[in-house]
Design an enzyme around this catalytic site. Sequence first.
Site, mmCIF file in Angstrom:
data_model
loop_
_atom_site.group_PDB
_atom_site.id
_atom_site.type_symbol
_atom_site.label_atom_id
_atom_site.label_comp_id
_atom_site.label_asym_id
_atom_site.label_seq_id
_atom_site.Cartn_x
_atom_site.Cartn_y
_atom_site.Cartn_z
ATOM 1 N N CYS A 156 0.832 -1.192 0.000
ATOM 2 C CA CYS A 156 0.000 0.000 0.000
ATOM 3 C C CYS A 156 0.872 1.250 0.000
ATOM 4 O O CYS A 156 2.086 1.185 -0.112
ATOM 5 C CB CYS A 156 -0.897 0.013 1.238
ATOM 6 S SG CYS A 156 -1.796 -1.524 1.495
ATOM 7 N N LEU A 175 -3.703 -1.702 -1.681
ATOM 8 C CA LEU A 175 -3.590 -2.721 -2.709
ATOM 9 C C LEU A 175 -3.912 -4.033 -2.012
ATOM 10 O O LEU A 175 -3.115 -4.545 -1.221
ATOM 11 C CB LEU A 175 -2.187 -2.747 -3.319
ATOM 12 C CG LEU A 175 -1.911 -3.832 -4.366
ATOM 13 C CD1 LEU A 175 -2.803 -3.645 -5.581
ATOM 14 C CD2 LEU A 175 -0.444 -3.821 -4.788
ATOM 15 N N SER A 176 -5.074 -4.576 -2.245
ATOM 16 C CA SER A 176 -5.566 -5.724 -1.483
ATOM 17 C C SER A 176 -4.807 -6.991 -1.871
ATOM 18 O O SER A 176 -4.813 -7.393 -3.037
ATOM 19 C CB SER A 176 -7.063 -5.922 -1.736
ATOM 20 O OG SER A 176 -7.791 -4.777 -1.372
ATOM 21 N N ILE A 217 -3.944 -9.649 1.145
ATOM 22 C CA ILE A 217 -4.407 -10.604 2.157
ATOM 23 C C ILE A 217 -5.695 -10.058 2.767
ATOM 24 O O ILE A 217 -5.744 -8.893 3.167
ATOM 25 C CB ILE A 217 -3.355 -10.805 3.271
ATOM 26 C CG1 ILE A 217 -2.027 -11.295 2.683
ATOM 27 C CG2 ILE A 217 -3.866 -11.759 4.344
ATOM 28 C CD1 ILE A 217 -2.046 -12.706 2.155
ATOM 29 N N ASP A 222 -2.830 -9.690 7.897
ATOM 30 C CA ASP A 222 -1.602 -9.522 8.665
ATOM 31 C C ASP A 222 -1.590 -8.180 9.387
ATOM 32 O O ASP A 222 -0.931 -8.025 10.423
ATOM 33 C CB ASP A 222 -0.365 -9.676 7.777
ATOM 34 C CG ASP A 222 -0.332 -8.695 6.613
ATOM 35 O OD1 ASP A 222 -1.401 -8.170 6.236
ATOM 36 O OD2 ASP A 222 0.759 -8.450 6.068
ATOM 37 N N ILE A 268 11.743 -9.983 -19.737
ATOM 38 C CA ILE A 268 11.756 -9.165 -20.951
ATOM 39 C C ILE A 268 13.089 -9.358 -21.652
ATOM 40 O O ILE A 268 14.114 -9.664 -21.015
ATOM 41 C CB ILE A 268 11.513 -7.663 -20.672
ATOM 42 C CG1 ILE A 268 12.580 -7.095 -19.736
ATOM 43 C CG2 ILE A 268 10.128 -7.444 -20.101
ATOM 44 C CD1 ILE A 268 12.504 -5.585 -19.629
ATOM 45 N N SER A 325 10.912 -11.722 -6.442
ATOM 46 C CA SER A 325 12.149 -11.420 -7.174
ATOM 47 C C SER A 325 13.342 -12.001 -6.429
ATOM 48 O O SER A 325 13.237 -12.395 -5.264
ATOM 49 C CB SER A 325 12.317 -9.909 -7.349
ATOM 50 O OG SER A 325 12.909 -9.327 -6.210
#
Length: 648
Positions: free
Chosen positions: A2, A52-53, A55, A102, A297, A370
């Site tokens: 978020c 930003l959903s 969990i 969380d 990429i 990553s």
Amino acid sequence: MCGIAGATAARHAPVDRTVLKRMTDALAHRGPDGEGLWIADDGEVGLGHRRLSIIDLSSFGAQPMQSASGRFVLSYNGEIYNYLPLRDELTRLGYRFSGHSDTEVIVAGCQLWGLEKTLSRLAGMFALAMWDKQERTLSLARDRIGIKPLYYTVNDGALAFASELRPIVAWRGSLPEISLRGLSEFLRLGYVPSPLSIFEGVHKLPPATVLTFRDGRTAGPTPYWSVGETVARGFARQRHNETAVLDELDARLREIVSQHMISDVPLGAFLSGGIDSSTVTALMQAGSNQPVKTFSIGFDDPAYNEATHAAEVAAHLKTDHTELYVSEQDALAVIPSLPDIYDEPFADISQIPTYLVAQLARQRVTVSLSGDGGDELFGGYNRYTFVSNYWDKLNRIPRPLRSLAAAGINAASPATWDSAFRLLGPALPPRLRPALPGQKMQKIASVLAAPTLYHLQSRLISQWPHPEAVLASGAGGIAEALLPPPVEVSGIPSAAQQMAWDTSTYLVDDILTKVDRATMRVGLEARVPLLDHRLVEFAWEIPLSMKFRDGSGKYILKRLLERYVPRRLFERPKMGFGIPVDSWLRGPLKGWAANYLSHSDRPTHDLFDRAAIDATWREHLDGRIDRGGQLWTVLMFDSWLQRARQWV
């Protein structure tokens, strides 16, 4: 994942909801799924959140979130990977949970354990702001490694904080002055190191610290974990049974990767085909009952293309692989957006492909793992062996003699050295005929007189080793001295000291900043399992002899990966993840760059010595010496400042 922002009241003027919303709106790209604002009844503090959903997608996961008692209010950015066992423990202690996020585990922990003990129990990435209604204290905290960003400023008796700089500008209502120290370090490094920012009076909260604000005064930042202590403790606990180390590394990393795969939304992985991303992807696939979505990429230029290697690894692991070949035009089209994407001046040229692969992944997933961190923990950069060996030899020569030799080299210009090598060329063996000899001789001179290993490494990794040379006369003096070493551990080998420095600086303010801004710009959460602090602590218990072997690094990580992927698919020279900036500035970017670099007669600001920059630009255009990295820092600052002036 978020964006967070907030502020306290200024001189008894309550927090303005309109201003708080403006701050939060500036972070909409970090949290496209929802917005939350909370202001205390007395207006003493306000917390904002963009969601930003990931969990608990329900309203029970929304923020700012209050504890069950109502004492603590939290705005938080990140993910806690061990939240399920912590939740079980807190439930046994009597806490009654409303949802399964969380976030609620953090507020429950603060209610039952207090903030400090809760932070010590968390394994994850986070930046958070916690208001304690009882103590009337606002606390800011950042994860141990510095994966998630947090800026703060104190002005007129009030504190403001945010995940990025733009909300702080919105709170102030004006653009702060440029920090000359921050600017000089940016020119030196290509990024602004913590705790500095590009703005005077605005700071990055250092990793693994807590800052408290009460009654108009700050306390801290106070560390709750330390890279230096972790390194020292690791060297005191060195493990020497290679088979046992390999087995434990495998088991630990499997468990950590498994926890990093917990998500209520689609998840995948960045796959370059290198050792780090291949290891993470292999362990993800080993623990998954369906093909892992992977993304890479490619470029037509073979010097910059890793896509074929990634495709081979993906085929072996049987992942659901997506690759996109990016044209020169695709990459160039990103450049006008770089100031918005990266928020603060940022000049790591791999910023462009990082954004493009994030954009590609976001088309199919909301979370992507990553392999960042493997180089710093397992010795992946060639400079670790080169610089430490060079320093051991260089340090045997008295410094006055080294300084004299450096002065002799600098007495001739790079063009003169180029001419000398052209004349001597036929008489020299091929290995002694370097490309751009004048540039290389200048680099040799810059390190000959280095008084310490830290100075030597700093000069080798610097874009502008002496930024005062291109700063205007009124700004240059502040740039001369290096910042002190971020961490010093006595009695450890030179290569280990370099790795510790990189973990505290380059990793935090370059690598992790690049990944955070690029992914968050497209609403994608990036997770970095190799930087889980539980693995970081274990990695420092592995002796250097298991990291460096036969002239290269990552020996033990290669052995681990070999359990999942044939060595022939990943054993190759390390390849940078970047763009051909030197040739682009002489070609397709020449006109754009000239608008900034050749404006000595009508500068957009008075911070740079435009004559010095113009001379460097002409040297580069003539092909006498490659100055692309240096010029990129100037271009990124000028284009950023032009955009930042539109924030207010």
